[in-house]
Design a protein around this motif. Structure first.
Motif, short mmCIF file in Angstrom:
data_model
loop_
_atom_site.label_atom_id
_atom_site.label_comp_id
_atom_site.label_asym_id
_atom_site.label_seq_id
_atom_site.Cartn_x
_atom_site.Cartn_y
_atom_site.Cartn_z
N ARG A 198 35.65 42.92 37.66
CA ARG A 198 35.45 42.73 36.22
C ARG A 198 34.00 42.98 35.84
NH1 ARG A 198 38.89 38.19 36.98
NH2 ARG A 198 37.17 36.69 36.89
N ALA A 220 42.78 39.74 45.43
CA ALA A 220 42.71 38.56 44.56
C ALA A 220 41.29 37.98 44.49
CB ALA A 220 43.69 37.49 45.04
N SER A 241 45.71 36.63 31.40
CA SER A 241 47.00 36.26 30.80
C SER A 241 47.71 35.21 31.65
CB SER A 241 47.88 37.50 30.63
OG SER A 241 48.19 38.06 31.89
N LEU A 296 39.19 43.48 30.37
CA LEU A 296 40.44 42.72 30.38
C LEU A 296 41.60 43.59 30.85
CD1 LEU A 296 41.90 40.08 29.68
CD2 LEU A 296 42.19 40.97 27.36
N LEU A 309 38.56 40.08 42.36
CA LEU A 309 38.83 40.53 40.97
C LEU A 309 37.64 40.27 40.07
CD1 LEU A 309 42.55 39.41 40.48
CD2 LEU A 309 41.69 41.76 40.57
N HIS A 310 36.93 39.17 40.30
CA HIS A 310 35.81 38.87 39.40
C HIS A 310 34.67 39.87 39.59
CE1 HIS A 310 34.38 36.81 43.02
NE2 HIS A 310 33.18 36.81 42.49
N ALA A 332 45.38 42.71 38.52
CA ALA A 332 46.07 41.47 38.87
C ALA A 332 47.55 41.71 39.13
CB ALA A 332 45.88 40.43 37.76
N HIS A 381 41.39 44.32 34.52
CA HIS A 381 41.74 43.11 35.25
C HIS A 381 43.24 42.88 35.28
CE1 HIS A 381 42.04 39.02 36.69
NE2 HIS A 381 42.90 38.84 35.68
N GLU A 382 43.89 42.96 34.12
CA GLU A 382 45.32 42.68 34.04
C GLU A 382 46.11 43.64 34.94
OE1 GLU A 382 46.80 40.16 32.75
OE2 GLU A 382 45.15 39.29 31.59
N LEU A 422 43.73 35.05 38.71
CA LEU A 422 44.76 34.85 39.73
C LEU A 422 44.31 33.92 40.85
CD1 LEU A 422 47.41 36.28 39.56
CD2 LEU A 422 46.56 38.01 41.11
N VAL A 471 47.90 42.97 42.57
CA VAL A 471 47.71 41.90 43.54
C VAL A 471 48.94 41.01 43.59
CG1 VAL A 471 46.42 39.79 44.00
CG2 VAL A 471 45.21 41.88 43.39
N ARG A 472 49.44 40.67 42.43
CA ARG A 472 50.51 39.67 42.36
C ARG A 472 51.88 40.25 42.66
NH1 ARG A 472 51.04 35.24 37.49
NH2 ARG A 472 51.49 33.52 38.88
N GLY A 526 50.57 40.01 30.51
CA GLY A 526 49.52 40.91 30.97
C GLY A 526 49.68 42.31 30.44
#
Lengths: 116, 129
Positions: B15, B8, A61, B37, B11-12, B44, B40-41, A28, B47-48, B91
């Motif tokens: 992970r 945001a 994704s 994964l 996130l890494h 995310a 994370h999805e 993101l 966050v989004r 996702g």
């Protein structure tokens, strides 16, 4: 840690067109950088764009969706996009999403800008 | 095994920690990657499409790894107001493909999604639908 980016992108020339090399991780937080780099390739006249994924350890994704969007835009002007040497983690996600059925994914030394 | 807030930019880091936790729980290779994964999805998505941040917690029993991603509020005022976590898209598709079971709970205090992964040697986990 200013200046250290999660995703590094470089542009080179391959035998059949430009090669965009992605390294690090894409999620993101890196989507804008990736979108911009791909947008810059949309206006070129060359037939074929390769995206070298060998250095990309992770792609989520949202990243894959951006790659698919680029593929669609290129295809609309009769150009092609291929993904080259995806890292196993990324290849797994690409396969789960069926991307391998939508566009060319290549592995091996002849793929990308190895000078062959 | 893990209890970490994320946004945001982090996130890494999430992970990296999730991968370590999955391996420590006994998951190997690509299965541990699947856990990373999935978490994370889901993170995310928070966050989004949620408040822009959330909390990830991972715990295990002898037979399964439970990964819970929660957010505690409505979508942020400046962002999209789509409901989460039900937003369809790649996702969530990946999450449902990779996890053995996915449970979703939403309410006035926010949302919680739990992805469950069976550990080696344990029984098969039925899909909760």
């Amino acid at each position: 840690m200013a200046g250290v980016s999660l995703l590094e992108i470089s542009v080179g020339a391959g035998p059949s067109g430009p090669v965009l090399s992605l390294s690090g991780e894409s999620d993101l937080s890196t989507l804008r950088v990736l979108s911009d780099a791909l947008a810059a390739q949309m206006t070129g006249g060359e037939q074929h764009l390769s995206i070298d994924l060998s250095g990309l350890r992770f792609a989520d994704s949202a990243t894959i969706r951006i790659l698919l969007d680029a593929h669609r835009r290129l295809r609309a002007s009769d150009r092609t996009l291929e993904l080259v040497n995806p890292h196993p983690n990324v290849a797994r996600s690409l396969t789960m999403l069926g991307v391998d059925k939508l566009l060319t994914m290549r592995t091996g030394p002849q793929a990308g800008h190895s000078g062959w | 095994m893990l209890d970490q807030r994320f946004e945001a930019a982090t996130l890494h880091q999430l992970r990296e920690r999730v991968l370590a936790v999955a391996k420590a729980a006994g998951l190997q290779g690509s299965r541990a990657i699947d856990v990373m994964l999935v978490v994370h999805e889901l993170a995310a998505n928070a966050v989004r499409h949620g408040p822009g941040w959330g909390r990830a917690r991972i715990a295990n029993t002898a037979t399964a790894l439970y990964c819970e991603i929660t957010d505690t509020g409505p979508a942020r005022a400046d962002g999209e107001a789509e409901p989460w976590p039900y937003r369809p898209g790649h996702g969530l598709w990946l999450v449902r493909q990779a996890a053995d079971q996915v449970r979703v709970v939403t309410g006035p205090a926010g949302s919680a999604v739990t992805a469950v992964f069976g550990l080696p040697g344990g029984p098969d986990i039925p899909d909760a639908g």
